[in-house]
Design a protein around this motif. Sequence first.
Motif, PDB file in Angstrom:
ATOM      1  N   VAL A 170      32.470  30.238  49.957  1.00 43.55           N
ATOM      2  CA  VAL A 170      31.451  30.309  48.901  1.00 43.55           C
ATOM      3  C   VAL A 170      31.550  31.640  48.172  1.00 43.55           C
ATOM      4  CG1 VAL A 170      28.973  30.343  48.436  1.00 43.55           C
ATOM      5  CG2 VAL A 170      29.895  28.723  50.097  1.00 43.55           C
ATOM      6  N   THR A 171      31.664  32.723  48.925  1.00 44.48           N
ATOM      7  CA  THR A 171      31.790  34.040  48.303  1.00 44.48           C
ATOM      8  C   THR A 171      33.054  34.133  47.454  1.00 44.48           C
ATOM      9  OG1 THR A 171      30.535  35.129  50.060  1.00 44.48           O
ATOM     10  CG2 THR A 171      32.040  36.508  48.789  1.00 44.48           C
ATOM     11  N   GLU A 172      34.147  33.580  47.977  1.00 47.04           N
ATOM     12  CA  GLU A 172      35.414  33.596  47.242  1.00 47.04           C
ATOM     13  C   GLU A 172      35.287  32.882  45.899  1.00 47.04           C
ATOM     14  OE1 GLU A 172      39.851  31.659  47.841  1.00 47.04           O
ATOM     15  OE2 GLU A 172      38.782  32.425  49.602  1.00 47.04           O
ATOM     16  N   HIS A 173      34.496  31.811  45.870  1.00 50.63           N
ATOM     17  CA  HIS A 173      34.367  31.020  44.642  1.00 50.63           C
ATOM     18  C   HIS A 173      33.173  31.437  43.786  1.00 50.63           C
ATOM     19  CE1 HIS A 173      37.613  28.128  45.230  1.00 50.63           C
ATOM     20  NE2 HIS A 173      37.329  28.166  46.522  1.00 50.63           N
ATOM     21  N   THR A 174      32.500  32.535  44.149  1.00 48.56           N
ATOM     22  CA  THR A 174      31.444  33.059  43.287  1.00 48.56           C
ATOM     23  C   THR A 174      31.880  34.420  42.745  1.00 48.56           C
ATOM     24  OG1 THR A 174      30.310  33.835  45.295  1.00 48.56           O
ATOM     25  CG2 THR A 174      29.511  31.790  44.296  1.00 48.56           C
ATOM     26  N   THR A 175      31.776  35.450  43.579  1.00 48.71           N
ATOM     27  CA  THR A 175      32.115  36.795  43.110  1.00 48.71           C
ATOM     28  C   THR A 175      33.487  37.267  43.571  1.00 48.71           C
ATOM     29  OG1 THR A 175      31.131  37.822  45.053  1.00 48.71           O
ATOM     30  CG2 THR A 175      29.695  37.463  43.162  1.00 48.71           C
ATOM     31  N   GLY A 176      34.022  36.668  44.645  1.00 49.45           N
ATOM     32  CA  GLY A 176      35.306  37.120  45.174  1.00 49.45           C
ATOM     33  C   GLY A 176      35.250  38.545  45.675  1.00 49.45           C
ATOM     34  N   LEU A 177      34.206  38.895  46.416  1.00 43.55           N
ATOM     35  CA  LEU A 177      34.071  40.254  46.940  1.00 43.55           C
ATOM     36  C   LEU A 177      35.347  40.683  47.664  1.00 43.55           C
ATOM     37  CD1 LEU A 177      30.438  40.072  48.390  1.00 43.55           C
ATOM     38  CD2 LEU A 177      31.213  41.661  46.606  1.00 43.55           C
ATOM     39  N   GLU A 178      35.944  41.778  47.216  1.00 43.23           N
ATOM     40  CA  GLU A 178      37.190  42.250  47.809  1.00 43.23           C
ATOM     41  C   GLU A 178      36.975  42.604  49.276  1.00 43.23           C
ATOM     42  OE1 GLU A 178      38.881  45.361  45.510  1.00 43.23           O
ATOM     43  OE2 GLU A 178      39.380  44.041  43.832  1.00 43.23           O
ATOM     44  N   TYR A 179      37.944  42.191  50.104  1.00 42.11           N
ATOM     45  CA  TYR A 179      37.768  42.278  51.544  1.00 42.11           C
ATOM     46  C   TYR A 179      38.223  43.622  52.101  1.00 42.11           C
ATOM     47  CZ  TYR A 179      37.071  40.263  56.167  1.00 42.11           C
ATOM     48  OH  TYR A 179      36.608  39.988  57.441  1.00 42.11           O
ATOM     49  N   SER A 308      33.486  41.633  42.118  1.00 41.64           N
ATOM     50  CA  SER A 308      34.396  41.760  43.253  1.00 41.64           C
ATOM     51  C   SER A 308      34.349  43.126  43.926  1.00 41.64           C
ATOM     52  CB  SER A 308      35.835  41.471  42.812  1.00 41.64           C
ATOM     53  OG  SER A 308      36.264  42.417  41.847  1.00 41.64           O
ATOM     54  N   GLU A 309      33.859  44.153  43.228  1.00 45.17           N
ATOM     55  CA  GLU A 309      33.861  45.503  43.777  1.00 45.17           C
ATOM     56  C   GLU A 309      32.460  46.007  44.104  1.00 45.17           C
ATOM     57  OE1 GLU A 309      35.914  47.826  40.896  1.00 45.17           O
ATOM     58  OE2 GLU A 309      37.888  47.021  41.406  1.00 45.17           O
ATOM     59  N   THR A 310      31.482  45.132  44.127  1.00 41.11           N
ATOM     60  CA  THR A 310      30.096  45.538  44.367  1.00 41.11           C
ATOM     61  C   THR A 310      29.949  46.261  45.704  1.00 41.11           C
ATOM     62  OG1 THR A 310      29.167  43.779  43.005  1.00 41.11           O
ATOM     63  CG2 THR A 310      27.752  44.680  44.729  1.00 41.11           C
ATOM     64  N   ARG A 311      29.228  47.380  45.675  1.00 43.93           N
ATOM     65  CA  ARG A 311      28.967  48.167  46.868  1.00 43.93           C
ATOM     66  C   ARG A 311      27.515  47.967  47.319  1.00 43.93           C
ATOM     67  NH1 ARG A 311      32.426  52.399  47.847  1.00 43.93           N
ATOM     68  NH2 ARG A 311      30.716  53.810  48.374  1.00 43.93           N
TER      69      ARG A 311
END
Length: 398
Positions: A170-179, A308-311
């Motif tokens: 779900v995260t990958e298909h919304t914001t794609g937060l970098e791992y 994707s880069e949200t802190r």
Amino acid sequence: MTSDFRHQCITPPYLLERALRSDDREVRQAALNTMLTTAHLRGERAVRAAFPGVATPGNARRTIYDCRNTTSLPFAVLARSEDGPESTDASVNRAFDMLGKTRDFFQQVFARNSIDGHGMRLNGYVHYGHEFANAFWDGREMVFGDGDGRLFSDLTGSISVIAHELGHGVTEHTTGLEYHNQSGALNESMSDVFGAMVEQWTLGQTAEQADWLIGREVFTPQIEADALRSMKAPGHAWNTEKYGKDPQPDHMSKYVNMPDTYEGDWGAVHYNSGIPNKAFYLTAATIGGYSWEAAGLIWFEALKASNSETRFQEFADTTYRKAGELYEAGSAEQMAVLGAWQEVGISITGVSAGLARARNRTAGRNGDATAAVRALTAQVQELSRDVAALKGRVTAGG
């Protein structure tokens, strides 16, 4: 660097490293097998990322495959399909049922059609590898190991684990937060949030009734009352002579800095996820009722509004803003969000830190954190009523 090159596994590297130092030869061997297989997966994922595929639409239909203790997904055999009969294999049926419950949760609670929002098929693979003590989402499917029976039992045995891994999708298909680093810790935390909510929704539990443990059914099956992580009390999920103590921090003052490598847990993503985890727990517990309602909606809307880069700071600010949009500025829900983040050492940008001090004075130095946030909420609500009454008198007086 994005999550495209990294399998998001439920078992943090630090657990496997500790298992490698066990005086139990079988535990050491299972940990070594899992680490070697995970290393192989990293290489395989990098190759697949070079040839990106498109998520297959299919009305969120479930299909479960049996790897027969190999690590080859292409040669796994069909074990159960959406329209097929129940299997004689308990792992197959558990995976099938829990994929369905997770799918139904997102559909009924957030009106989301499968993991990608467009009916993506849900493929699961069971009996992966030999004593593979992990489960992972690789961007296309869910994969479950059988565990070694000591550090982990069959990974299909926990709905919080399954929903956690699908939550990565779900995260990958919304914001794609970098791992990696803080975005990666948020990625891990969102999966724990989804895992906890799906379990609580399935059981009909309120935030107060839930234990907020992730993976308690499958982690150290011979030891009771422990889990992979505790959202309510990060750092206290487990404490054993064999595996040491849960290292998760619950406050920014304990933030863990590590290298952005596999050995460094990609910048301590499994460690520092404890901080936003605690913030979500406090928010849900303070608001009360079911976690997937107000608190879950706020977090999900904040996820969709992130990048994707949200802190941590940015995400905290976004949850506060979304709470105001959904439930009005100064509402009990927004104050719960404010107090929760302050409790873990993150002040909302533009909001006076004096509110946190007022909360601490009310609750006492050793007071319960949830009670403290409730006290803060009550104070702000009382202030709002006083302001409204004052405005009313001014208007009446002409």
